[in-house]
Design a protein around this motif. Structure first.
Motif, PDB file in Angstrom:
ATOM      1  N   LYS A 100       0.830  -1.286   0.061  1.00 12.87           N
ATOM      2  CA  LYS A 100      -0.104   0.049   0.163  1.00 12.87           C
ATOM      3  C   LYS A 100       0.883   1.291   0.102  1.00 12.87           C
ATOM      4  CE  LYS A 100      -3.560  -2.507   2.523  1.00 12.87           C
ATOM      5  NZ  LYS A 100      -4.107  -2.522   3.853  1.00 12.87           N
ATOM      6  N   ASP A 101       2.158   1.192   0.117  1.00 11.26           N
ATOM      7  CA  ASP A 101       3.053   2.156   0.299  1.00 11.26           C
ATOM      8  C   ASP A 101       3.811   2.671  -1.179  1.00 11.26           C
ATOM      9  OD1 ASP A 101       4.559   0.131   0.079  1.00 11.26           O
ATOM     10  OD2 ASP A 101       5.780   0.705   1.781  1.00 11.26           O
ATOM     11  N   ASP A 125      -5.694   3.493  -4.024  1.00  8.77           N
ATOM     12  CA  ASP A 125      -7.204   3.538  -3.294  1.00  8.77           C
ATOM     13  C   ASP A 125      -7.043   3.181  -1.801  1.00  8.77           C
ATOM     14  OD1 ASP A 125      -6.975   0.764  -3.179  1.00  8.77           O
ATOM     15  OD2 ASP A 125      -8.642   0.482  -4.423  1.00  8.77           O
ATOM     16  N   GLY A 126      -5.775   3.008  -1.367  1.00  4.45           N
ATOM     17  CA  GLY A 126      -5.550   2.455   0.207  1.00  4.45           C
ATOM     18  C   GLY A 126      -5.575   0.935   0.476  1.00  4.45           C
ATOM     19  N   SER A 127      -5.897   0.178  -0.655  1.00  9.22           N
ATOM     20  CA  SER A 127      -6.012  -1.122  -0.201  1.00  9.22           C
ATOM     21  C   SER A 127      -5.036  -2.064  -1.072  1.00  9.22           C
ATOM     22  CB  SER A 127      -7.503  -1.647  -0.604  1.00  9.22           C
ATOM     23  OG  SER A 127      -7.811  -1.520  -2.125  1.00  9.22           O
TER      24      SER A 127
END
Length: 166
Positions: A100-101, A125-127
């Motif tokens: 996610k990074d 999208d954070g996931s």
């Protein structure tokens, strides 16, 4: 001493052309010019892809780079030169855990001629999914070069081959 008259095609004589020969020559020149224009439009402008569209891009592709698995999914269906394209990239490690990074930049490059399109940054999208909306200048075979950057690690580059239709 006998004197002979020169033949009609002696050196230095200019052959006589008829109006019909001039018309044929003009038509041949115009036809050659039109053929050159059509061939340039066909190859250089990608107009051949209108009559013979390139093969479809696989709806999902996966590549591995070191400890990362990167998959690409065509969210908008087949990629188009004129229109909105949406691609989702998913990055996981070998255990299947989402990364996610990362920061992803996609750079489209045409494979059949020296042409590229503007690079686009994928939005996370954070996931572990990253959405990119590339724009292509013309139909044909393209390569998407992704640069994946993670904090404290060397950037990685992977490529996906795609086709773009009109």
């Amino acid at each position: 001493m006998s004197v002979t008259s020169p033949t009609p095609h002696a050196i230095g004589d200019t052959p006589v052309r008829t109006a019909a020969q001039d018309r044929v020559a003009r038509r041949l020149i115009l036809a050659a010019g039109a053929l050159c224009f059509v061939l340039l439009a066909w190859g250089h402008l990608g107009l051949g892809a209108l009559l013979f569209p390139p093969a479809q891009t696989a709806a999902q592709q996966v590549v591995t780079s070191g400890p990362l698995n990167i998959s690409m999914a065509l969210d908008s269906g087949q990629l188009k030169a004129a229109g909105t394209n949406a691609l989702t990239f998913t990055i996981t490690d070998h255990a299947g855990h989402a990364i996610k990074d990362a920061t992803i930049t996609a750079h489209p490059i045409m494979r059949t001629m020296a042409m590229d399109a503007p690079s686009v940054s994928a939005t996370p999208d954070g996931s572990g999914h990253y959405i990119a909306r590339p724009k292509f200048a013309m139909a044909g075979d393209w390569r998407l070069d992704l640069t994946i950057t993670r904090p404290g690690q060397q950037p990685r580059t992977v490529s996906f081959n795609v086709t773009v239709r009109w």
